[in-house]
Design a protein around this motif. Sequence first.
Motif, PDB file in Angstrom:
ATOM      1  N   ARG A  63       0.886  -1.127  -0.151  1.00  0.00           N
ATOM      2  CA  ARG A  63       0.173  -0.120  -0.054  1.00  0.00           C
ATOM      3  C   ARG A  63       0.807   1.309  -0.108  1.00  0.00           C
ATOM      4  NH1 ARG A  63      -4.372  -2.264   4.333  1.00  0.00           N
ATOM      5  NH2 ARG A  63      -5.767  -3.531   2.841  1.00  0.00           N
ATOM      6  N   GLY A  64       1.915   1.163   0.830  1.00  0.00           N
ATOM      7  CA  GLY A  64       2.976   2.132   0.641  1.00  0.00           C
ATOM      8  C   GLY A  64       3.323   2.568  -0.782  1.00  0.00           C
ATOM      9  N   THR A  65       3.838   1.529  -1.494  1.00  0.00           N
ATOM     10  CA  THR A  65       4.218   1.795  -2.888  1.00  0.00           C
ATOM     11  C   THR A  65       3.136   2.335  -3.713  1.00  0.00           C
ATOM     12  OG1 THR A  65       5.760  -0.099  -2.404  1.00  0.00           O
ATOM     13  CG2 THR A  65       5.193   0.774  -4.573  1.00  0.00           C
ATOM     14  N   GLU A  66       1.997   1.942  -3.581  1.00  0.00           N
ATOM     15  CA  GLU A  66       0.699   2.144  -4.103  1.00  0.00           C
ATOM     16  C   GLU A  66       0.507   3.728  -4.062  1.00  0.00           C
ATOM     17  OE1 GLU A  66      -4.064   1.398  -5.033  1.00  0.00           O
ATOM     18  OE2 GLU A  66      -2.773   0.217  -3.671  1.00  0.00           O
ATOM     19  N   TYR A  67       0.530   4.028  -2.609  1.00  0.00           N
ATOM     20  CA  TYR A  67       0.417   5.474  -2.279  1.00  0.00           C
ATOM     21  C   TYR A  67       1.605   6.568  -2.888  1.00  0.00           C
ATOM     22  CZ  TYR A  67       0.847   9.334   1.274  1.00  0.00           C
ATOM     23  OH  TYR A  67       1.107  10.494   1.780  1.00  0.00           O
ATOM     24  N   ALA A  68       2.688   5.775  -2.530  1.00  0.00           N
ATOM     25  CA  ALA A  68       3.914   6.800  -3.240  1.00  0.00           C
ATOM     26  C   ALA A  68       3.741   7.061  -4.802  1.00  0.00           C
ATOM     27  CB  ALA A  68       5.206   6.068  -2.942  1.00  0.00           C
ATOM     28  N   LEU A  75       7.810   8.331 -10.540  1.00  0.00           N
ATOM     29  CA  LEU A  75       7.971   7.117  -9.605  1.00  0.00           C
ATOM     30  C   LEU A  75       7.375   5.920 -10.354  1.00  0.00           C
ATOM     31  CD1 LEU A  75       9.014   5.443  -7.257  1.00  0.00           C
ATOM     32  CD2 LEU A  75       6.968   5.861  -6.142  1.00  0.00           C
ATOM     33  N   ASP A  76       8.200   4.955 -10.796  1.00  0.00           N
ATOM     34  CA  ASP A  76       7.556   3.837 -11.488  1.00  0.00           C
ATOM     35  C   ASP A  76       7.714   2.468 -10.548  1.00  0.00           C
ATOM     36  OD1 ASP A  76       7.046   1.873 -13.209  1.00  0.00           O
ATOM     37  OD2 ASP A  76       8.491   2.063 -14.785  1.00  0.00           O
ATOM     38  N   PRO A  77       6.851   2.237 -10.001  1.00  0.00           N
ATOM     39  CA  PRO A  77       6.875   1.030  -8.991  1.00  0.00           C
ATOM     40  C   PRO A  77       7.358  -0.475  -9.759  1.00  0.00           C
ATOM     41  CG  PRO A  77       4.807   2.286  -8.899  1.00  0.00           C
ATOM     42  CD  PRO A  77       5.385   2.758  -9.963  1.00  0.00           C
ATOM     43  N   SER A  78       7.202  -0.582 -11.131  1.00  0.00           N
ATOM     44  CA  SER A  78       7.763  -1.772 -11.624  1.00  0.00           C
ATOM     45  C   SER A  78       9.194  -1.644 -11.576  1.00  0.00           C
ATOM     46  CB  SER A  78       7.377  -1.802 -13.128  1.00  0.00           C
ATOM     47  OG  SER A  78       7.681  -0.778 -13.830  1.00  0.00           O
ATOM     48  N   THR A  79       9.854  -0.631 -11.545  1.00  0.00           N
ATOM     49  CA  THR A  79      11.301  -0.609 -11.330  1.00  0.00           C
ATOM     50  C   THR A  79      12.041  -0.849  -9.866  1.00  0.00           C
ATOM     51  OG1 THR A  79      11.505   1.869 -11.125  1.00  0.00           O
ATOM     52  CG2 THR A  79      11.402   1.120 -13.269  1.00  0.00           C
ATOM     53  N   GLU A 284      -4.704   6.526   4.009  1.00  0.00           N
ATOM     54  CA  GLU A 284      -4.417   5.966   2.811  1.00  0.00           C
ATOM     55  C   GLU A 284      -3.367   5.251   2.732  1.00  0.00           C
ATOM     56  OE1 GLU A 284      -4.128   7.272  -1.803  1.00  0.00           O
ATOM     57  OE2 GLU A 284      -5.117   8.893  -0.526  1.00  0.00           O
ATOM     58  N   LEU A 285      -2.156   5.732   3.475  1.00  0.00           N
ATOM     59  CA  LEU A 285      -0.819   5.116   3.242  1.00  0.00           C
ATOM     60  C   LEU A 285      -1.147   3.708   4.096  1.00  0.00           C
ATOM     61  CD1 LEU A 285       2.306   4.864   3.138  1.00  0.00           C
ATOM     62  CD2 LEU A 285       2.423   6.118   5.458  1.00  0.00           C
ATOM     63  N   ILE A 286      -1.873   3.467   5.130  1.00  0.00           N
ATOM     64  CA  ILE A 286      -1.917   2.199   5.963  1.00  0.00           C
ATOM     65  C   ILE A 286      -2.946   1.239   5.381  1.00  0.00           C
ATOM     66  CG2 ILE A 286      -2.310   1.377   8.191  1.00  0.00           C
ATOM     67  CD1 ILE A 286      -1.379   3.943   9.205  1.00  0.00           C
ATOM     68  N   HIS A 287      -4.179   1.976   4.794  1.00  0.00           N
ATOM     69  CA  HIS A 287      -5.347   1.099   4.495  1.00  0.00           C
ATOM     70  C   HIS A 287      -5.764   1.428   3.217  1.00  0.00           C
ATOM     71  CE1 HIS A 287      -5.676  -0.369   8.602  1.00  0.00           C
ATOM     72  NE2 HIS A 287      -5.773   0.743   8.989  1.00  0.00           N
ATOM     73  N   GLY A 288      -5.147   2.228   2.441  1.00  0.00           N
ATOM     74  CA  GLY A 288      -5.559   2.360   0.917  1.00  0.00           C
ATOM     75  C   GLY A 288      -6.593   3.374   0.836  1.00  0.00           C
ATOM     76  N   LYS A 289      -6.900   3.650  -0.380  1.00  0.00           N
ATOM     77  CA  LYS A 289      -7.995   4.642  -0.364  1.00  0.00           C
ATOM     78  C   LYS A 289      -9.545   4.250   0.009  1.00  0.00           C
ATOM     79  CE  LYS A 289      -6.101   6.578  -4.847  1.00  0.00           C
ATOM     80  NZ  LYS A 289      -5.935   6.847  -6.336  1.00  0.00           N
ATOM     81  N   GLU A 290      -9.675   2.818  -0.081  1.00  0.00           N
ATOM     82  CA  GLU A 290     -10.784   2.329   0.496  1.00  0.00           C
ATOM     83  C   GLU A 290     -10.811   2.693   2.058  1.00  0.00           C
ATOM     84  OE1 GLU A 290      -8.657   0.644  -1.143  1.00  0.00           O
ATOM     85  OE2 GLU A 290      -9.487   0.130  -3.017  1.00  0.00           O
ATOM     86  N   GLY A 291      -9.741   2.628   2.806  1.00  0.00           N
ATOM     87  CA  GLY A 291      -9.749   2.947   4.163  1.00  0.00           C
ATOM     88  C   GLY A 291     -10.326   4.240   4.277  1.00  0.00           C
ATOM     89  N   VAL A 292      -9.760   5.176   3.599  1.00  0.00           N
ATOM     90  CA  VAL A 292     -10.057   6.999   3.833  1.00  0.00           C
ATOM     91  C   VAL A 292     -11.579   6.689   3.540  1.00  0.00           C
ATOM     92  CG1 VAL A 292      -9.895   9.047   2.800  1.00  0.00           C
ATOM     93  CG2 VAL A 292      -7.835   7.445   2.887  1.00  0.00           C
ATOM     94  N   GLN A 293     -12.202   6.187   2.675  1.00  0.00           N
ATOM     95  CA  GLN A 293     -13.581   6.199   2.367  1.00  0.00           C
ATOM     96  C   GLN A 293     -14.282   5.477   3.727  1.00  0.00           C
ATOM     97  OE1 GLN A 293     -14.204   3.918  -1.198  1.00  0.00           O
ATOM     98  NE2 GLN A 293     -13.249   5.498  -2.688  1.00  0.00           N
ATOM     99  N   GLN A 294     -13.737   4.539   3.962  1.00  0.00           N
ATOM    100  CA  GLN A 294     -14.338   4.034   5.279  1.00  0.00           C
ATOM    101  C   GLN A 294     -14.292   4.867   6.662  1.00  0.00           C
ATOM    102  OE1 GLN A 294     -12.985  -0.198   6.379  1.00  0.00           O
ATOM    103  NE2 GLN A 294     -12.643  -0.483   4.314  1.00  0.00           N
ATOM    104  N   ALA A 295     -13.341   5.572   6.517  1.00  0.00           N
ATOM    105  CA  ALA A 295     -13.129   6.589   7.858  1.00  0.00           C
ATOM    106  C   ALA A 295     -14.049   7.849   7.756  1.00  0.00           C
ATOM    107  CB  ALA A 295     -11.692   6.907   7.808  1.00  0.00           C
ATOM    108  N   LEU A 296     -14.254   8.400   6.336  1.00  0.00           N
ATOM    109  CA  LEU A 296     -15.010   9.291   6.385  1.00  0.00           C
ATOM    110  C   LEU A 296     -16.519   8.940   6.269  1.00  0.00           C
ATOM    111  CD1 LEU A 296     -12.851  11.223   3.637  1.00  0.00           C
ATOM    112  CD2 LEU A 296     -13.013  11.537   5.958  1.00  0.00           C
TER     113      LEU A 296
END
Length: 296
Positions: A63-68, A75-79, A284-296
């Motif tokens: 999730r940290g890589t996705e967030y970053a 930033l290219d996560p595949s590299t 979002e860093l810890i739980h992803g975008k779905e986590g933010v939606q749940q929190a709000l």
Amino acid sequence: MVALMGLLHFHLAGHQAIPLVGNATGTIGDPSGRSTERVALDQDVLARNVAGIEAQLERFFARGTEYASTRIADLDPSTLQPVRVLHNADWYRGIGVLEFLGTVGRHARIGAMLARDSVKSRLQTPQGISFTEFSYQLLQAYDFWYLYHHHGCRIQLGGSDQWGNIIAGTDLIHRLPGAQPLPMASRSLDDGDGAFGLTIPLLTTASGEKFGKSAGNAIWLDETRTSPFDIYQFFVKTADSDVERFLKMFTLLPLSRIARVVEEHRDAPENFAAQKLLAAETTELIHGKEGVQQAL
């Protein structure tokens, strides 16, 4: 989480990140930062803890890589190199106590071990320190030695309370450069490749209050222990004196973006703009975008 953020930065910079799960050393317990000995865990509890920690580490870096990828330009996560979660029980299996003491123990110096802050503070208490916990630094030292020689790990990262244990590792690497003290030793690095320790100050608020289990205000990466809603609420309640520092520590936002929201907060503190941004980013860093939606 502070140390994990440090490791995440190394990962995003293209280095090989190696989170280490202490399923061997977990049977002993680190005396650092404690006034009493840790309660011994039975094998079933330890196995569950190890499985949970490994899953949390894998989720955090994924999730940290996705967030970053949405915060760091170009930033290219595949590299990036894949994060390698290791267990130190893998290299302690089959090592006898005489074998360990005759190699690692032979290069340890009691004076240096007694000088560690974690040991000195415990020696001043009525409970003292057991030989089990006293020897913990030898195990962590060998962990670094093994990672250095088998995985090319040159930097050990930890909280500031780990300084003595990390130094024990660099000292062992210095005393056994390229040696083969135990059967699994398979490679050595050139003399010019040093080993280094990097510590991060333990997290405190501006008032000096510590964070963590012993302080009773810990937050957990496991959503069954701390839900996305609770993560959000924890950070949205951050004091004005801490919010800028926490934005720099727990997010990957550009410093210019942080400066703007801090200035906005100073102009209209009743809107809690900086706290809301901090809460959303860390969730979002810890739980992803779905986590933010749940929190709000």
